[in-house]
Design a protein around this motif. Structure first.
Motif, PDB file in Angstrom:
ATOM      1  N   ILE A  50     -26.228  10.928 -22.886  1.00 21.47           N
ATOM      2  CA  ILE A  50     -27.464  11.227 -22.377  1.00 21.47           C
ATOM      3  C   ILE A  50     -28.060  11.228 -23.868  1.00 21.47           C
ATOM      4  CG2 ILE A  50     -26.830  13.569 -22.119  1.00 21.47           C
ATOM      5  CD1 ILE A  50     -29.207  13.578 -20.194  1.00 21.47           C
ATOM      6  N   THR A  51     -29.329  10.949 -23.982  1.00 17.77           N
ATOM      7  CA  THR A  51     -30.230  10.770 -25.367  1.00 17.77           C
ATOM      8  C   THR A  51     -31.531  10.967 -24.937  1.00 17.77           C
ATOM      9  OG1 THR A  51     -30.194   9.993 -27.369  1.00 17.77           O
ATOM     10  CG2 THR A  51     -30.199   8.318 -25.812  1.00 17.77           C
ATOM     11  N   TYR A  52     -32.288  11.541 -26.072  1.00 17.65           N
ATOM     12  CA  TYR A  52     -33.733  11.426 -26.114  1.00 17.65           C
ATOM     13  C   TYR A  52     -34.267  10.740 -27.331  1.00 17.65           C
ATOM     14  CZ  TYR A  52     -33.335  15.337 -29.346  1.00 17.65           C
ATOM     15  OH  TYR A  52     -32.724  16.324 -30.414  1.00 17.65           O
ATOM     16  N   SER A  53     -33.434   9.989 -28.164  1.00 22.19           N
ATOM     17  CA  SER A  53     -33.633   9.114 -29.173  1.00 22.19           C
ATOM     18  C   SER A  53     -33.153   7.673 -28.897  1.00 22.19           C
ATOM     19  CB  SER A  53     -32.964   9.708 -30.301  1.00 22.19           C
ATOM     20  OG  SER A  53     -33.276   8.806 -31.534  1.00 22.19           O
ATOM     21  N   THR A  54     -34.082   6.550 -29.179  1.00 15.81           N
ATOM     22  CA  THR A  54     -33.558   5.312 -29.122  1.00 15.81           C
ATOM     23  C   THR A  54     -32.595   4.906 -29.651  1.00 15.81           C
ATOM     24  OG1 THR A  54     -35.507   4.491 -29.829  1.00 15.81           O
ATOM     25  CG2 THR A  54     -35.599   4.592 -27.756  1.00 15.81           C
ATOM     26  N   CYS A  84     -33.861   9.632 -22.398  1.00 16.57           N
ATOM     27  CA  CYS A  84     -35.197  10.415 -21.734  1.00 16.57           C
ATOM     28  C   CYS A  84     -36.191  10.249 -22.723  1.00 16.57           C
ATOM     29  CB  CYS A  84     -34.863  11.996 -21.727  1.00 16.57           C
ATOM     30  SG  CYS A  84     -35.928  13.028 -21.294  1.00 16.57           S
ATOM     31  N   CYS A  85     -37.435   9.702 -22.307  1.00 16.62           N
ATOM     32  CA  CYS A  85     -38.251   9.436 -22.964  1.00 16.62           C
ATOM     33  C   CYS A  85     -39.472  10.597 -22.730  1.00 16.62           C
ATOM     34  CB  CYS A  85     -39.006   8.255 -22.437  1.00 16.62           C
ATOM     35  SG  CYS A  85     -37.871   6.817 -22.006  1.00 16.62           S
ATOM     36  N   PHE A  96     -43.770   9.727 -26.770  1.00 17.38           N
ATOM     37  CA  PHE A  96     -42.857   8.453 -26.905  1.00 17.38           C
ATOM     38  C   PHE A  96     -43.684   7.276 -26.787  1.00 17.38           C
ATOM     39  CE2 PHE A  96     -40.347   5.256 -24.651  1.00 17.38           C
ATOM     40  CZ  PHE A  96     -39.098   5.477 -25.286  1.00 17.38           C
ATOM     41  N   LYS A  97     -43.276   6.484 -27.301  1.00 16.84           N
ATOM     42  CA  LYS A  97     -44.171   5.082 -27.275  1.00 16.84           C
ATOM     43  C   LYS A  97     -43.469   3.943 -26.550  1.00 16.84           C
ATOM     44  CE  LYS A  97     -46.694   5.698 -31.611  1.00 16.84           C
ATOM     45  NZ  LYS A  97     -47.041   5.242 -32.911  1.00 16.84           N
ATOM     46  N   ASP A 104     -44.202   4.788 -16.103  1.00 18.19           N
ATOM     47  CA  ASP A 104     -43.678   3.532 -15.738  1.00 18.19           C
ATOM     48  C   ASP A 104     -43.283   2.606 -16.789  1.00 18.19           C
ATOM     49  OD1 ASP A 104     -42.357   1.151 -14.453  1.00 18.19           O
ATOM     50  OD2 ASP A 104     -44.450   0.684 -13.408  1.00 18.19           O
ATOM     51  N   TYR A 105     -42.159   2.280 -17.315  1.00 17.88           N
ATOM     52  CA  TYR A 105     -41.779   1.429 -18.304  1.00 17.88           C
ATOM     53  C   TYR A 105     -41.144   0.180 -18.106  1.00 17.88           C
ATOM     54  CZ  TYR A 105     -43.344   5.518 -21.433  1.00 17.88           C
ATOM     55  OH  TYR A 105     -43.902   6.586 -21.963  1.00 17.88           O
TER      56      TYR A 105
END
Length: 510
Positions: free
Chosen positions: A44-48, A58-59, A63-64, A84-85
Motif C-alpha cells: 500500500i502506498t501514497y506515492s507513485t 492512494c491518490c 495529486f495529478k 475517477d482516473y
C-alpha cells in the motif's frame, strides 16, 4: 488480516467513505463483480514512486492524474481516489469522499491493526509536546524494561534503543502505522507520540484511538492559509484528540480547560489534571528551592519526592507532571522510584541547551522556541535564573516561511521589551525569501531601545552575537532559537546542510 479489493471496499463502506467502484467495464457498489477482488494486495502506498506489482495506490492531496502514467506497467492492482482516473489506468478505482481518511483506515487493515497490540499515548498542545513525550517515554521505558517506542518531532525510536531523526511531528498515517507494526515486531508494549493539530486537520491519525491523551496547553499558533485559517480551527483540531482517547490528562489552569473538560464529559472519559500553580490538581509540581532547580512532585495528594531535571525551566516541570499523569492513566504505579529516577537525566537535543563561553562572561542558550508562548517562557526562565545579574540579552531568530505567519509578529512581541538586541536571520524559509521574512519581523520591532539587526547568513549571525558579547563588559545571555539542534535549513522544499546553532556555539566557545 489480508487486504483485498473486497475487504477494502467493505471497510470503506462501513465508514461511509465509499462512493463507488469504477473499472473500465462498470461502475458498481459490489466488489465481488470486479475480477480479482479477492486477491491480496502486496503493498500500500501514497506515492507513485513506490508502486510495485499488486499494490494499492492512494491518490491524496495535490495529486495529478498524470502521475498514474506508468502505473499499469508497474502492476498497480487498484487505486483509491476522490476522482475517477479510469482514463489514466485500467486498474479498478475505489472512489471515496476523503482519500486521506481512506488511507489511514486501509493502512491499519493492511498492517493488521498494530495499535491493538500497543498501549498508545498521544500528546498535544502548543508547547511542551516533545519534552513531555520524552519524559513519558523515559518513565514507560524504565517500568517496562525498555519496551517503549516514541514518535516525536525530533526523533523516532521503534526498538527502545535506536533514535532516528523525524521529518514530521506526527508521521503520515501510512508511515505511522507501518512504524507501529515495526515497533510491535521489536516487542514494544508502549508507544508515545506527539499529535499535532495538522495530524487531525489532514487525517494522519484518523481512526486511531489513544489509551491516554494529554492536552498540555493552548495559545495561538500555526495560523496561516496553508495550516489553520483561524485560532478556532486550530483549537478545534487539537481538541479532537479527546474524542479519540480512553483517558485525558489536562493542564490547568487554562483559558480553554473548561471547554476541554466538556469534551471529555461528552466522550465519557476520565480526566486527570496537572499543574504548577493549582494545588487542587491531581498531579502537581512545586518549587523545592529558591533556585527552582528541584520541584516537589505530588500525585493524588501524596508526595512522590523531589525531582531535578537535566533540562531547565519551570515549564519543563509542568511537562514532568504531565508525564507522571499519563503514566498513571495507563496503569503505572507512579510511586515507583523508577518513575522520578527515569526523568532526571533526560536530555533533548536542541532544547534548553546552555553553554558557557571560555573566553568571556557569556552564556548561550539554544532552544526550539518559535512562537509567543515558548519565547515568553524562555525569557521568563532567563529572568528568574539570571535576572539579578542584569544581563545584556541578545535574541537570534528568524521564522518559518510559507506558514505560521502569525509567529513573526508574536516572536517580536514576546521579546522586544525584554531583550536588548534582536538579530534577525534565516530559518526554514522553504519557498519564501528569508530576506522578506526578516524585513517583516524588523518592522514589528517598535521599542526604540532595542537594537535590531538583519544578518541573513545564520552562521554569521551566530558569530556576530558572540563577537558583540565578548566586546562588552558584564554578563551576556545569547538566545539562539527556532532551529534547536537541526543541522539543515529548509530552502525550496529541500534540506540544505547547516552546521547547527549548538555546533557553532561549541566551536566558538571551546
Amino acid at each position: 488480516m489480508t487486504l483485498t479489493l473486497q475487504s477494502a471496499a467493505t471497510l470503506l463502506n462501513e465508514h461511509h467513505l465509499l462512493r463507488e467502484i469504477i473499472t473500465p467495464d462498470q461502475w458498481t457498489m459490489n466488489p465481488a463483480t470486479v475480477e480479482g477482488s479477492g486477491k491480496e494486495f502486496t503493498a500500500i502506498t501514497y506515492s507513485t514512486q513506490h508502486i510495485v506489482n499488486g499494490a494499492i495506490m492512494c491518490c491524496k492531496g495535490r495529486f495529478k492524474p498524470e502521475y498514474l502514467k506508468h502505473a499499469d506497467e508497474l502492476g498497480m492492482a487498484a487505486y483509491v481516489a476522490e476522482h475517477d482516473y479510469s482514463g489514466y489506468t485500467q486498474a479498478p478505482g475505489l472512489i471515496v469522499n476523503n482519500a486521506s481518511q481512506a488511507l489511514s483506515l486501509l493502512a491499519q487493515a493492511f498492517y493488521d491493526y498494530p495499535q491493538d497490540e500497543l498501549t498508545l499515548i498521544g500528546i498535544t498542545g502548543t508547547k511542551g509536546k516533545t519534552t513531555t513525550a520524552y519524559l513519558t517515554h523515559a518513565i514507560l521505558d524504565a517500568v517496562s524494561g525498555g519496551r517503549a517506542a516514541l514518535f516525536s518531532s525530533v526523533d523516532n525510536c521503534l526498538d527502545g534503543e535506536h533514535y532516528h531523526e523525524s521529518d514530521l511531528t506526527t508521521p503520515e498515517s501510512l508511515d505511522a502505522i507501518r512504524m507501529m507494526r515495526e515497533a510491535v515486531s521489536y516487542g514494544m508494549q508502549y508507544l508515545v507520540m506527539e499529535v499535532s493539530s495538522q495530524a487531525y486537520k489532514v487525517n494522519r491519525v484518523y481512526g486511531l484511538n489513544f489509551d491516554a491523551a494529554a492536552f498540555l496547553n493552548i495559545s495561538p499558533d500555526h495560523i496561516s492559509p496553508i495550516e489553520h485559517p483561524t485560532f478556532e480551527d486550530y483549537l478545534y483540531c487539537k481538541r479532537r484528540i479527546v474524542a479519540n482517547a480512553d483517558a485525558l490528562v489536562l493542564g490547568v489552569p487554562g483559558d480553554f480547560a473548561p471547554l476541554i473538560e466538556q469534551d471529555a464529559a461528552l466522550a465519557q472519559i476520565p480526566v486527570t489534571t496537572f499543574s504548577l500553580t493549582d494545588p487542587a490538581a491531581d498531579v502537581t509540581a512545586t518549587p523545592a528551592n529558591a533556585q527552582h532547580t528541584a520541584f516537589a512532585m505530588r500525585a493524588g495528594g501524596q508526595p512522590l519526592g523531589d525531582l531535578s531535571l537535566a533540562i531547565n525551566g519551570d515549564f519543563n516541570y509542568a511537562n514532568a507532571a504531565a508525564a507522571i499523569a499519563l503514566a498513571h492513566a495507563v496503569g503505572v504505579d507512579v510511586s515507583d522510584p523508577r518513575v522520578l529516577d527515569s526523568m532526571r537525566d533526560v536530555r533533548i537535543s536542541g532544547r534548553m541547551e546552555e553553554t558557557h563561553d571560555s573566553q568571556s562572561n557569556t552564556l548561550a542558550i539554544v532552544d526550539y522556541a518559535h512562537n509567543y508562548a515558548s519565547v515568553n517562557a524562555l525569557l521568563d526562565y532567563v529572568e528568574q535564573r539570571y535576572g539579578n545579574e542584569h544581563p545584556h540579552i541578545t535574541l537570534v531568530t528568524g521564522s518559518a516561511g510559507n506558514k505560521a505567519i502569525d509567529r513573526r509578529k508574536e516572536i517580536i512581541e514576546a521579546a522586544q521589551h525584554r531583550v536588548q538586541t534582536i538579530i534577525l536571520t534565516q530559518e526554514d524559509s522553504d519557498t519564501e525569501p528569508f530576506e522578506d521574512i526578516c524585513a517583516q519581523m524588523y518592522d514589528y520591532v517598535t521599542d526604540p531601545h532595542v537594537e535590531r539587526i538583519i544578518e541573513l547568513d545564520r552562521p554569521t549571525a551566530v558569530q556576530m552575537a558572540v563577537d558583540a558579547a565578548r566586546a562588552r563588559d558584564g554578563f551576556d545571555v545569547l538566545l539562539f532559537i527556532g532551529k534547536g539542534d537541526e543541522q539543515w535549513i529548509k530552502v525550496l522544499n529541500k534540506h540544505v546542510p547547516y552546521e547547527g546553532d549548538e555546533q557553532i556555539i561549541r566551536r566558538l566557545f571551546a
